[in-house]
Design a protein around this motif. Structure first.
Motif, PDB file in Angstrom:
ATOM      1  N   SER A  46       0.834  -1.198   0.000  1.00 39.11           N
ATOM      2  CA  SER A  46       0.000   0.000   0.000  1.00 39.11           C
ATOM      3  C   SER A  46       0.873   1.255   0.000  1.00 39.11           C
ATOM      4  O   SER A  46       0.583   2.217  -0.711  1.00 39.11           O
ATOM      5  N   VAL A  47       1.959   1.244   0.802  1.00 43.11           N
ATOM      6  CA  VAL A  47       2.829   2.433   0.850  1.00 43.11           C
ATOM      7  C   VAL A  47       3.514   2.626  -0.496  1.00 43.11           C
ATOM      8  O   VAL A  47       3.623   3.755  -0.993  1.00 43.11           O
ATOM      9  N   LEU A  48       3.953   1.518  -1.120  1.00 43.68           N
ATOM     10  CA  LEU A  48       4.581   1.610  -2.443  1.00 43.68           C
ATOM     11  C   LEU A  48       3.622   2.243  -3.439  1.00 43.68           C
ATOM     12  O   LEU A  48       3.996   3.139  -4.196  1.00 43.68           O
ATOM     13  N   LEU A  49       2.376   1.790  -3.405  1.00 43.51           N
ATOM     14  CA  LEU A  49       1.377   2.327  -4.328  1.00 43.51           C
ATOM     15  C   LEU A  49       1.178   3.819  -4.062  1.00 43.51           C
ATOM     16  O   LEU A  49       1.076   4.625  -4.993  1.00 43.51           O
ATOM     17  N   ALA A  50       1.165   4.180  -2.785  1.00 39.52           N
ATOM     18  CA  ALA A  50       0.945   5.586  -2.433  1.00 39.52           C
ATOM     19  C   ALA A  50       2.071   6.461  -2.973  1.00 39.52           C
ATOM     20  O   ALA A  50       1.815   7.504  -3.589  1.00 39.52           O
ATOM     21  N   THR A  51       3.334   6.047  -2.800  1.00 42.92           N
ATOM     22  CA  THR A  51       4.449   6.853  -3.299  1.00 42.92           C
ATOM     23  C   THR A  51       4.358   6.992  -4.807  1.00 42.92           C
ATOM     24  O   THR A  51       4.599   8.061  -5.373  1.00 42.92           O
ATOM     25  N   SER A  52       3.967   5.901  -5.465  1.00 41.66           N
ATOM     26  CA  SER A  52       3.875   5.924  -6.912  1.00 41.66           C
ATOM     27  C   SER A  52       2.785   6.892  -7.375  1.00 41.66           C
ATOM     28  O   SER A  52       2.955   7.609  -8.362  1.00 41.66           O
ATOM     29  N   LEU A  53       1.684   6.911  -6.627  1.00 44.00           N
ATOM     30  CA  LEU A  53       0.601   7.834  -6.986  1.00 44.00           C
ATOM     31  C   LEU A  53       1.058   9.282  -6.824  1.00 44.00           C
ATOM     32  O   LEU A  53       0.730  10.148  -7.633  1.00 44.00           O
ATOM     33  N   VAL A  54       1.862   9.529  -5.782  1.00 43.66           N
ATOM     34  CA  VAL A  54       2.398  10.876  -5.582  1.00 43.66           C
ATOM     35  C   VAL A  54       3.245  11.280  -6.787  1.00 43.66           C
ATOM     36  O   VAL A  54       3.082  12.375  -7.347  1.00 43.66           O
ATOM     37  N   ALA A  55       4.122  10.374  -7.213  1.00 40.70           N
ATOM     38  CA  ALA A  55       4.978  10.674  -8.359  1.00 40.70           C
ATOM     39  C   ALA A  55       4.135  10.970  -9.594  1.00 40.70           C
ATOM     40  O   ALA A  55       4.388  11.940 -10.318  1.00 40.70           O
ATOM     41  N   ASP A  56       3.090  10.142  -9.819  1.00 37.74           N
ATOM     42  CA  ASP A  56       2.215  10.351 -10.977  1.00 37.74           C
ATOM     43  C   ASP A  56       1.613  11.748 -10.951  1.00 37.74           C
ATOM     44  O   ASP A  56       1.627  12.468 -11.951  1.00 37.74           O
ATOM     45  N   ILE A  57       1.059  12.087  -9.799  1.00 35.64           N
ATOM     46  CA  ILE A  57       0.361  13.369  -9.710  1.00 35.64           C
ATOM     47  C   ILE A  57       1.331  14.523  -9.965  1.00 35.64           C
ATOM     48  O   ILE A  57       1.020  15.463 -10.698  1.00 35.64           O
ATOM     49  N   GLN A  58       2.538  14.420  -9.397  1.00 38.09           N
ATOM     50  CA  GLN A  58       3.518  15.498  -9.595  1.00 38.09           C
ATOM     51  C   GLN A  58       3.910  15.610 -11.069  1.00 38.09           C
ATOM     52  O   GLN A  58       4.008  16.714 -11.609  1.00 38.09           O
ATOM     53  N   LEU A  59       4.102  14.456 -11.709  1.00 36.17           N
ATOM     54  CA  LEU A  59       4.510  14.497 -13.117  1.00 36.17           C
ATOM     55  C   LEU A  59       3.379  15.002 -13.999  1.00 36.17           C
ATOM     56  O   LEU A  59       3.603  15.790 -14.929  1.00 36.17           O
TER      57      LEU A  59
ATOM     58  N   GLY B  89      11.006  17.361  -9.558  1.00 33.32           N
ATOM     59  CA  GLY B  89      11.909  17.047  -8.443  1.00 33.32           C
ATOM     60  C   GLY B  89      11.155  16.383  -7.310  1.00 33.32           C
ATOM     61  O   GLY B  89      11.648  15.419  -6.696  1.00 33.32           O
ATOM     62  N   GLY B  90       9.924  16.868  -7.051  1.00 34.42           N
ATOM     63  CA  GLY B  90       9.092  16.228  -6.025  1.00 34.42           C
ATOM     64  C   GLY B  90       8.794  14.787  -6.393  1.00 34.42           C
ATOM     65  O   GLY B  90       8.888  13.882  -5.556  1.00 34.42           O
ATOM     66  N   ALA B  91       8.463  14.596  -7.667  1.00 29.38           N
ATOM     67  CA  ALA B  91       8.189  13.234  -8.129  1.00 29.38           C
ATOM     68  C   ALA B  91       9.412  12.352  -7.942  1.00 29.38           C
ATOM     69  O   ALA B  91       9.308  11.184  -7.568  1.00 29.38           O
ATOM     70  N   LEU B  92      10.602  12.931  -8.153  1.00 28.23           N
ATOM     71  CA  LEU B  92      11.842  12.170  -7.983  1.00 28.23           C
ATOM     72  C   LEU B  92      11.982  11.704  -6.546  1.00 28.23           C
ATOM     73  O   LEU B  92      12.324  10.544  -6.288  1.00 28.23           O
ATOM     74  N   LEU B  93      11.673  12.598  -5.602  1.00 25.05           N
ATOM     75  CA  LEU B  93      11.756  12.212  -4.185  1.00 25.05           C
ATOM     76  C   LEU B  93      10.814  11.039  -3.901  1.00 25.05           C
ATOM     77  O   LEU B  93      11.195  10.078  -3.229  1.00 25.05           O
ATOM     78  N   ALA B  94       9.592  11.129  -4.422  1.00 25.44           N
ATOM     79  CA  ALA B  94       8.636  10.044  -4.207  1.00 25.44           C
ATOM     80  C   ALA B  94       9.164   8.743  -4.801  1.00 25.44           C
ATOM     81  O   ALA B  94       9.079   7.679  -4.183  1.00 25.44           O
ATOM     82  N   ASN B  95       9.755   8.845  -5.993  1.00 24.54           N
ATOM     83  CA  ASN B  95      10.314   7.649  -6.631  1.00 24.54           C
ATOM     84  C   ASN B  95      11.461   7.072  -5.830  1.00 24.54           C
ATOM     85  O   ASN B  95      11.597   5.854  -5.712  1.00 24.54           O
ATOM     86  N   ILE B  96      12.294   7.965  -5.263  1.00 31.01           N
ATOM     87  CA  ILE B  96      13.424   7.481  -4.458  1.00 31.01           C
ATOM     88  C   ILE B  96      12.896   6.737  -3.228  1.00 31.01           C
ATOM     89  O   ILE B  96      13.359   5.640  -2.891  1.00 31.01           O
TER      90      ILE B  96
END
Lengths: 565, 125
Positions: free
Chosen positions: B61-74, B103-110
């Motif tokens: 669930s946390v992995l999915l959440a970070t990925s969604l953050v990256a999507d939204i930022q991009l 850059g925000g998306a990058l942080l989420a991806n990291i």
């Protein structure tokens, strides 16, 4: 959980989503990379936005045309490839979505989550009904009319669908589920504080035992109503300490006994169940001659002690089962087919008083009755009816007494759940004798009418606001005051107090006495008096009037004028 | 070796690296940031999101959440770029917004990759 539904859909749509993303990105990237020519003849590249816009309407087959400029043949070549790529991707995606939405598992999950939600929203006390069959459907109807909340579980989806067509299904949460599993019972709210009981009337009595044991561990404060006619199972269910055993054969045996010694008790019982009124004909069952009982299963065995207690001659006929050696030697048991003229003649049907046909097969029961009537037109006929669907045939056959197993179960369970105090009164009155029953029936008939209503009243803040506060303030309210007429306090309404329960002690037919907080009272009365009792109990002005014969002064006026005195 | 694990791991890390590729460089200089890279970053990020769906564990669930953050930022970065390009002018300020969103998306991806590596190290097989 509602979560489950979302997960289920997303999980199934993973591949279609991947297909869509990939096909879109390939199409868009291609459109961007392939050079086009604008209206001036210059080479240009579509921007990502142009490409996204074009692919979006191409893939969805909307097709607004080429843009921003007409495409070159290179571009057209790529577009024709992309049409097949993206349109097929969409069809695949939509197909997958539809197949997910029509998936049986998803439907079940949706129903499950709706069920759990509506169970949680139940405010009042409720009962859990296990299995949907004729008996339970009648119980549900009766409890629904009494405005008691219910929850229904059945393993069979078809039966649940059948129930959903009924008008009361809106108010009853239903779910397809195996009642023998702990999870199902938990979802049905078995641990909720306002869950008051479980109805388990499975034909397979092992199941009833299992339910009793499960409930015993899940929530020992509940009551389980379990059907049990087999001795071993009855004992085991009783050991769980929380179960009310329902044995229709025992109930009938008891009724037969009342018919022999105390028909007025039977009359009162039928009146309380609402089967008939007090004017019905009462008579003793014949006691001198022989009783012929066809069938020596659970039913026959339940009757045996009744005959023995009252020294009645009897003979059992059964083709398959065997009785004890002594019974065979005494010729009180014959192993033969009861639906046979010669057999009936050989056990002395022509001199017998009564015949009871109590086999499992309704048609056999009717057939025996017809034969018996032919052989001895004066014989008293009692038939067992297993399934209520056959009711018209039994009516045609003109039996003296038809005993319907399913109806007994419905009446007993519904009364026990919806009117526990009435049920309590019934069990008390059935312990009394014929003399009391006869005089009570006569008293009710003469003071009220042939079919008196029952009115339950508890001296609590909710049910009888006025009396409760009068008693709290130190006043005295007598039982007799509830009988007074609201238009003239010196007149007495048609009311008979039947039972008063004070701190667990029962007082049958109470005389006039001061009431106390927490008392529970059952009245027999007519419709008019039923309404007035409710008024007197809850309205302070009405209570004041019946106590003193004066109208109560309204609060403000009393303060204004009363203090000046 | 599990093919599915290889594919998902590939996309998780690819989403991060390609995002970094777009983000790296002077924030105010459009010449250092290719639009193709942003497109690829968004597509790969979307794919890795879909690959993360279906794992109902806490970590999933946390992995999915970070990925969604990256999507939204991009997606926000792409939208800002499109709007400014067509409806106004891409100046330094709006370009800086695009790059900082990525850059925000990058942080989420990291974060997502760190969690993924942590889970891999934790598993005994």
């Amino acid at each position: 959980m509602a979560d489950n539904v979302v997960w289920l859909v997303l999980q199934k749509l993973r591949i279609p989503l991947l297909v869509l993303i990939t096909s879109y990105s390939i199409a868009i990237l291609g459109m961007v990379l392939i050079p086009g020519v604008d209206d001036q003849g210059n080479v240009y590249h579509l921007s990502f936005f142009d490409a996204f816009y074009f692919v979006s309407y191409m893939a969805s087959t909307i097709g607004f045309g080429e843009g921003p400029y007409d495409f070159t043949y290179g571009q057209k070549l790529w577009v024709s490839f992309c049409i097949y790529l993206t349109v097929v991707g969409w069809f695949y995606g939509i197909g997958a979505l539809i197949s997910v939405l029509t998936d049986a598992r998803l439907k079940h999950e949706l129903m499950h989550s709706r069920f759990k939600k509506s169970v949680k929203q139940i405010q009042g006390d409720f009962f859990i009904i296990l299995g949907y069959n004729y008996v339970n459907s009648e119980i549900i109807k009766k409890l629904h009319d009494a405005q008691i909340e219910l929850v229904l579980i059945d393993k069979n989806e078809e039966k649940i669908n059948h129930f959903l067509l009924e008008s009361m299904s809106k108010d009853v949460p239903v779910m397809v589920g195996d009642a023998l599993l702990t999870d199902t019972l938990l979802d049905a709210g078995i641990k909720m504080p306002n869950c008051k009981g479980v109805v388990s009337l499975f034909h397979d009595e092992e199941k009833n035992l299992r339910i009793s044991v499960l409930v015993r561990f899940l929530n020992p404060t509940l009551r389980v109503i379990a059907k049990s006619t087999i001795n071993d199972i009855t004992m085991s269910i009783m050991d769980t300490d929380i179960s009310e055993i329902l044995n229709p054969f025992e109930i009938f045996a008891k009724r037969l006994e009342f018919g022999l010694v105390s028909p007025h008790l039977l009359l009162l019982e039928n009146w309380i169940y609402g089967n008939s009124d007090l004017a019905s004909h009462t008579h003793f069952l014949p006691k001198n001659g022989k009783y012929i009982v066809c069938g020596y299963g659970r039913f026959g065995k339940a009757l045996l002690p009744v005959f023995q207690r009252h020294n009645i001659a009897y003979v059992f006929i059964d083709e398959k089962r065997l009785a004890t050696q002594t019974m065979i030697e005494n010729e009180t048991f014959i192993r033969a087919n009861p639906d046979d003229k010669d057999v009936l003649c050989s056990v002395g049907i022509k001199e017998a008083d009564a015949i009871i046909s109590g086999t499992k097969n309704d048609i056999t029961n009717i057939s025996i009755m017809i034969t018996a009537k032919k052989l001895n037109p004066n014989i008293y006929t009692i038939a067992r009816e297993n399934q209520i669907d056959e009711v018209s045939i039994f009516e045609e056959a003109q039996m003296d007494w038809v005993f319907i197993i399913e109806k007994i179960m419905v009446n007993k369970t519904a009364l026990f759940l919806s009117k526990p105090f009435k049920h309590h009164f019934l069990t008390l009155i059935l312990k009394e004798n014929e003399i009391l029953a006869k005089s009570l029936a006569k008293l009710l008939r003469t003071t009220i009418n042939n079919n008196p209503k029952l009115k339950y009243l508890a001296i609590t803040n909710e049910q009888s606001y006025a009396i409760y506060h009068e008693l709290l303030a130190g006043g005295t309210v007598n039982l007799e005051m509830l009988r007074r007429n609201l238009s003239n306090w010196k007149e007495i309404n048609k009311v008979v107090p039947l039972l008063l329960n004070r701190e667990g002690e029962d007082l049958l037919l109470p005389k006039d006495m001061p009431l106390r907080i927490g008392d529970e009272i059952l009245f027999a009365c007519d419709d008019y008096a039923k309404e007035e009792i409710a008024f007197i109990a809850s309205n302070i002005y009405d209570l004041h009037y019946v106590m003193t014969g004066e109208e109560k002064q309204i609060g403000i006026l009393k303060k204004l004028f009363g203090s000046k005195k | 070796m599990n093919l599915q694990k290889v594919i998902s791991g590939f996309f998780f890390i690819f989403a991060m690296t390609i995002n970094f590729g777009f983000f790296y460089g002077d924030i105010s200089n459009p010449a250092l940031h290719s639009v193709y890279e942003l497109f690829a970053a968004l597509i790969i990020s979307l794919i890795s999101t879909v690959l993360k769906i279906g794992d109902k564990t806490q970590l999933g669930s946390v992995l999915l959440a970070t990925s969604l953050v990256a999507d939204i930022q991009l997606i926000a970065a792409v939208t800002v770029w499109t709007i400014t390009e067509y409806l106004s002018v891409v100046d330094t300020e709006s370009f800086a917004v695009i790059i900082s969103l990525s850059g925000g998306a990058l942080l989420a991806n990291i974060t997502s990759v760190i969690l993924y590596i942590g889970e891999t190290l934790k598993s005994k097989r």
